[in-house]
Every structure is written in C-alpha cells, then in structure tokens.
Write a protein that holds these residues in place. Structure first.
Motif, PDB file in Angstrom:
ATOM      1  N   ARG A 132      -4.802  -8.743  -0.493  1.00 52.62           N
ATOM      2  CA  ARG A 132      -5.326  -7.835  -1.665  1.00 52.62           C
ATOM      3  C   ARG A 132      -6.057  -8.612  -2.709  1.00 52.62           C
ATOM      4  NH1 ARG A 132      -1.429  -3.372  -3.244  1.00 52.62           N
ATOM      5  NH2 ARG A 132      -0.455  -5.272  -4.129  1.00 52.62           N
ATOM      6  N   MET A 145       3.053  -7.168  -0.850  1.00 55.54           N
ATOM      7  CA  MET A 145       3.220  -6.083  -2.043  1.00 55.54           C
ATOM      8  C   MET A 145       4.127  -6.936  -3.059  1.00 55.54           C
ATOM      9  SD  MET A 145       2.518  -3.521  -0.440  1.00 55.54           S
ATOM     10  CE  MET A 145       2.963  -2.177  -1.045  1.00 55.54           C
ATOM     11  N   ASN A 146       4.239  -6.281  -4.293  1.00 56.44           N
ATOM     12  CA  ASN A 146       4.859  -7.138  -5.330  1.00 56.44           C
ATOM     13  C   ASN A 146       6.233  -7.393  -4.959  1.00 56.44           C
ATOM     14  OD1 ASN A 146       5.881  -7.713  -7.862  1.00 56.44           O
ATOM     15  ND2 ASN A 146       5.380  -5.651  -8.977  1.00 56.44           N
ATOM     16  N   VAL A 147       6.848  -8.433  -5.359  1.00 56.42           N
ATOM     17  CA  VAL A 147       8.055  -8.796  -4.990  1.00 56.42           C
ATOM     18  C   VAL A 147       9.429  -8.094  -5.601  1.00 56.42           C
ATOM     19  CG1 VAL A 147       9.896 -10.655  -5.255  1.00 56.42           C
ATOM     20  CG2 VAL A 147       7.589 -11.416  -4.880  1.00 56.42           C
ATOM     21  N   ARG A 148       9.059  -7.462  -6.648  1.00 56.04           N
ATOM     22  CA  ARG A 148      10.233  -6.374  -7.178  1.00 56.04           C
ATOM     23  C   ARG A 148      10.051  -5.119  -6.485  1.00 56.04           C
ATOM     24  NH1 ARG A 148       9.015  -5.133 -13.164  1.00 56.04           N
ATOM     25  NH2 ARG A 148       8.642  -7.524 -13.225  1.00 56.04           N
ATOM     26  N   TRP A 149       8.894  -4.886  -6.202  1.00 55.97           N
ATOM     27  CA  TRP A 149       8.689  -3.410  -5.291  1.00 55.97           C
ATOM     28  C   TRP A 149       9.359  -3.613  -4.131  1.00 55.97           C
ATOM     29  CZ3 TRP A 149       6.913  -2.045  -0.839  1.00 55.97           C
ATOM     30  CH2 TRP A 149       6.726  -0.537  -0.648  1.00 55.97           C
ATOM     31  N   GLU A 156      -3.416   3.200  -1.410  1.00 60.18           N
ATOM     32  CA  GLU A 156      -2.344   2.339  -0.885  1.00 60.18           C
ATOM     33  C   GLU A 156      -1.321   2.965   0.330  1.00 60.18           C
ATOM     34  OE1 GLU A 156      -0.149   0.860  -4.009  1.00 60.18           O
ATOM     35  OE2 GLU A 156      -1.241  -1.359  -4.089  1.00 60.18           O
ATOM     36  N   THR A 159       6.043   5.568  -5.762  1.00 57.78           N
ATOM     37  CA  THR A 159       5.667   4.071  -6.341  1.00 57.78           C
ATOM     38  C   THR A 159       4.290   3.618  -5.782  1.00 57.78           C
ATOM     39  OG1 THR A 159       6.594   3.128  -4.489  1.00 57.78           O
ATOM     40  CG2 THR A 159       8.124   3.362  -6.387  1.00 57.78           C
ATOM     41  N   LYS A 173      -1.358 -12.980   0.085  1.00 58.94           N
ATOM     42  CA  LYS A 173      -1.721 -11.769  -0.161  1.00 58.94           C
ATOM     43  C   LYS A 173      -3.204 -11.793   0.282  1.00 58.94           C
ATOM     44  CE  LYS A 173       0.818 -10.377  -4.152  1.00 58.94           C
ATOM     45  NZ  LYS A 173       0.700  -9.666  -5.550  1.00 58.94           N
TER      46      LYS A 173
END
Length: 172
Positions: A171, A109-113, A97, A92, A169
């Motif tokens: 990033r 990180m992305n919430v879904r990830w 990263e 993923t 974040k």
C-alpha cells in the motif's frame, strides 16, 4: 480471486497439519499449549463476508476437534474468535480496507494494529477454549495461568510465522 482461494486452502492444510502433527505434542505439563492454527482465521481476507468467516471458523474448529477428540471446544473457541475478528475489523479498519480482499499480514498492516489484533484475538480464543475445557471454577488459578501462558506462547509462534513470511508493504 482463485489465487486467494488456493493460497488460503494451502494455508489451511499446512496450519492444521502442523497443529495436529507437531504442536499437539508440544506442551509443558498441561500448563502451556500452542494453538497456531488460529492464524488461518486471522489471515482471512478482510472482504470475506461475515457468514463465510463464521462458517470457516466453525469448520476449522471442527477439524481440530476431530483430531483432538474434544467435543466442540475448539469449534466454540474458533467461532468466538470469528466474532472478535468481525468486531475488531469493524471498529479499526476503514470501509475501503474492509471491503478489499487485503490479507491482514504483518507487512501489509500497521505493526501495532497487527499485534493487538493477534494478541486480543488469541486471548479471546484461549479464554473460551480453557474455560469450556475445564467447565469448573474449582481450579480457576490454574486455568487462568494456562490461558495467559498459552496465549503468550501462541502469539510468539504466530509472530514468528508472520516474520518468516513477511512481505513489504504494497500500500501507499
């Protein structure tokens, strides 16, 4: 680098202490139990070498086993979680990263990830834990129900911890 090591050591002490002194006594008729100490394995920096991830997972599970008087059940489940973590990050995350020492937290990180990472990892951990603990298919419905309910309870607690220590974040 030294700051990351000290912060992870403090995180290890706090999560193991909470697991042993608080969450060991919280449950519902041996059906639901919380194991938020695995958040320590989830939050290891992404650039941690695979051998070190396995070693840390082994020592984390061994520490919990020593307090719970279980014979390596938590250790085996933590090593399975470490294998999942390595596989999940490999498929993923991009190479940049993975090689950075980014802590996979909710704000970074992305919430879904992050949710899928926590949920599926917890499901793997709890499946190994409960199947090794029962080591029988005699009461498989009870075991599967314990896996699902404990997984949901643990994920909720870990998400609450993540929201509590949410960081904006860094990033672009």
């Amino acid at each position: 680098m030294a700051r990351i090591l000290i912060f992870n050591f403090i995180r290890f002490i706090v999560l193991i202490g909470m697991q042993v002194f608080l969450f060991q006594n919280i449950g519902y008729y041996n059906l639901v139990a919380a194991f938020p100490y695995i958040l320590f394995i989830f939050l290891l920096p992404t650039g941690t070498p695979n051998f070190l991830v396995y070693l840390i997972a082994f020592l984390t599970g061994l520490t919990v086993d020593s307090f719970y008087d279980t014979l390596g059940v938590n250790t085996a489940a933590c090593v399975a979680l470490a294998a999942f973590r390595i596989f999940f990050m490999k498929i993923t995350l991009e190479v940049e990263e993975r090689d950075s020492f980014l802590t996979p937290m909710l704000g970074l990180m992305n919430v879904r990830w992050f949710f899928s990472y926590i949920f599926f990892g917890t499901l793997i951990h709890h499946t190994f834990l409960y199947l090794l603990e029962s080591f029988s298919f005699q009461h498989i419905q009870y075991t599967l129900l314990s896996i699902v309910l404990s997984c949901i309870f643990t994920v909720i607690i870990m998400l609450l911890f993540s929201i509590l220590f949410y960081k904006k974040k860094d990033r672009l």
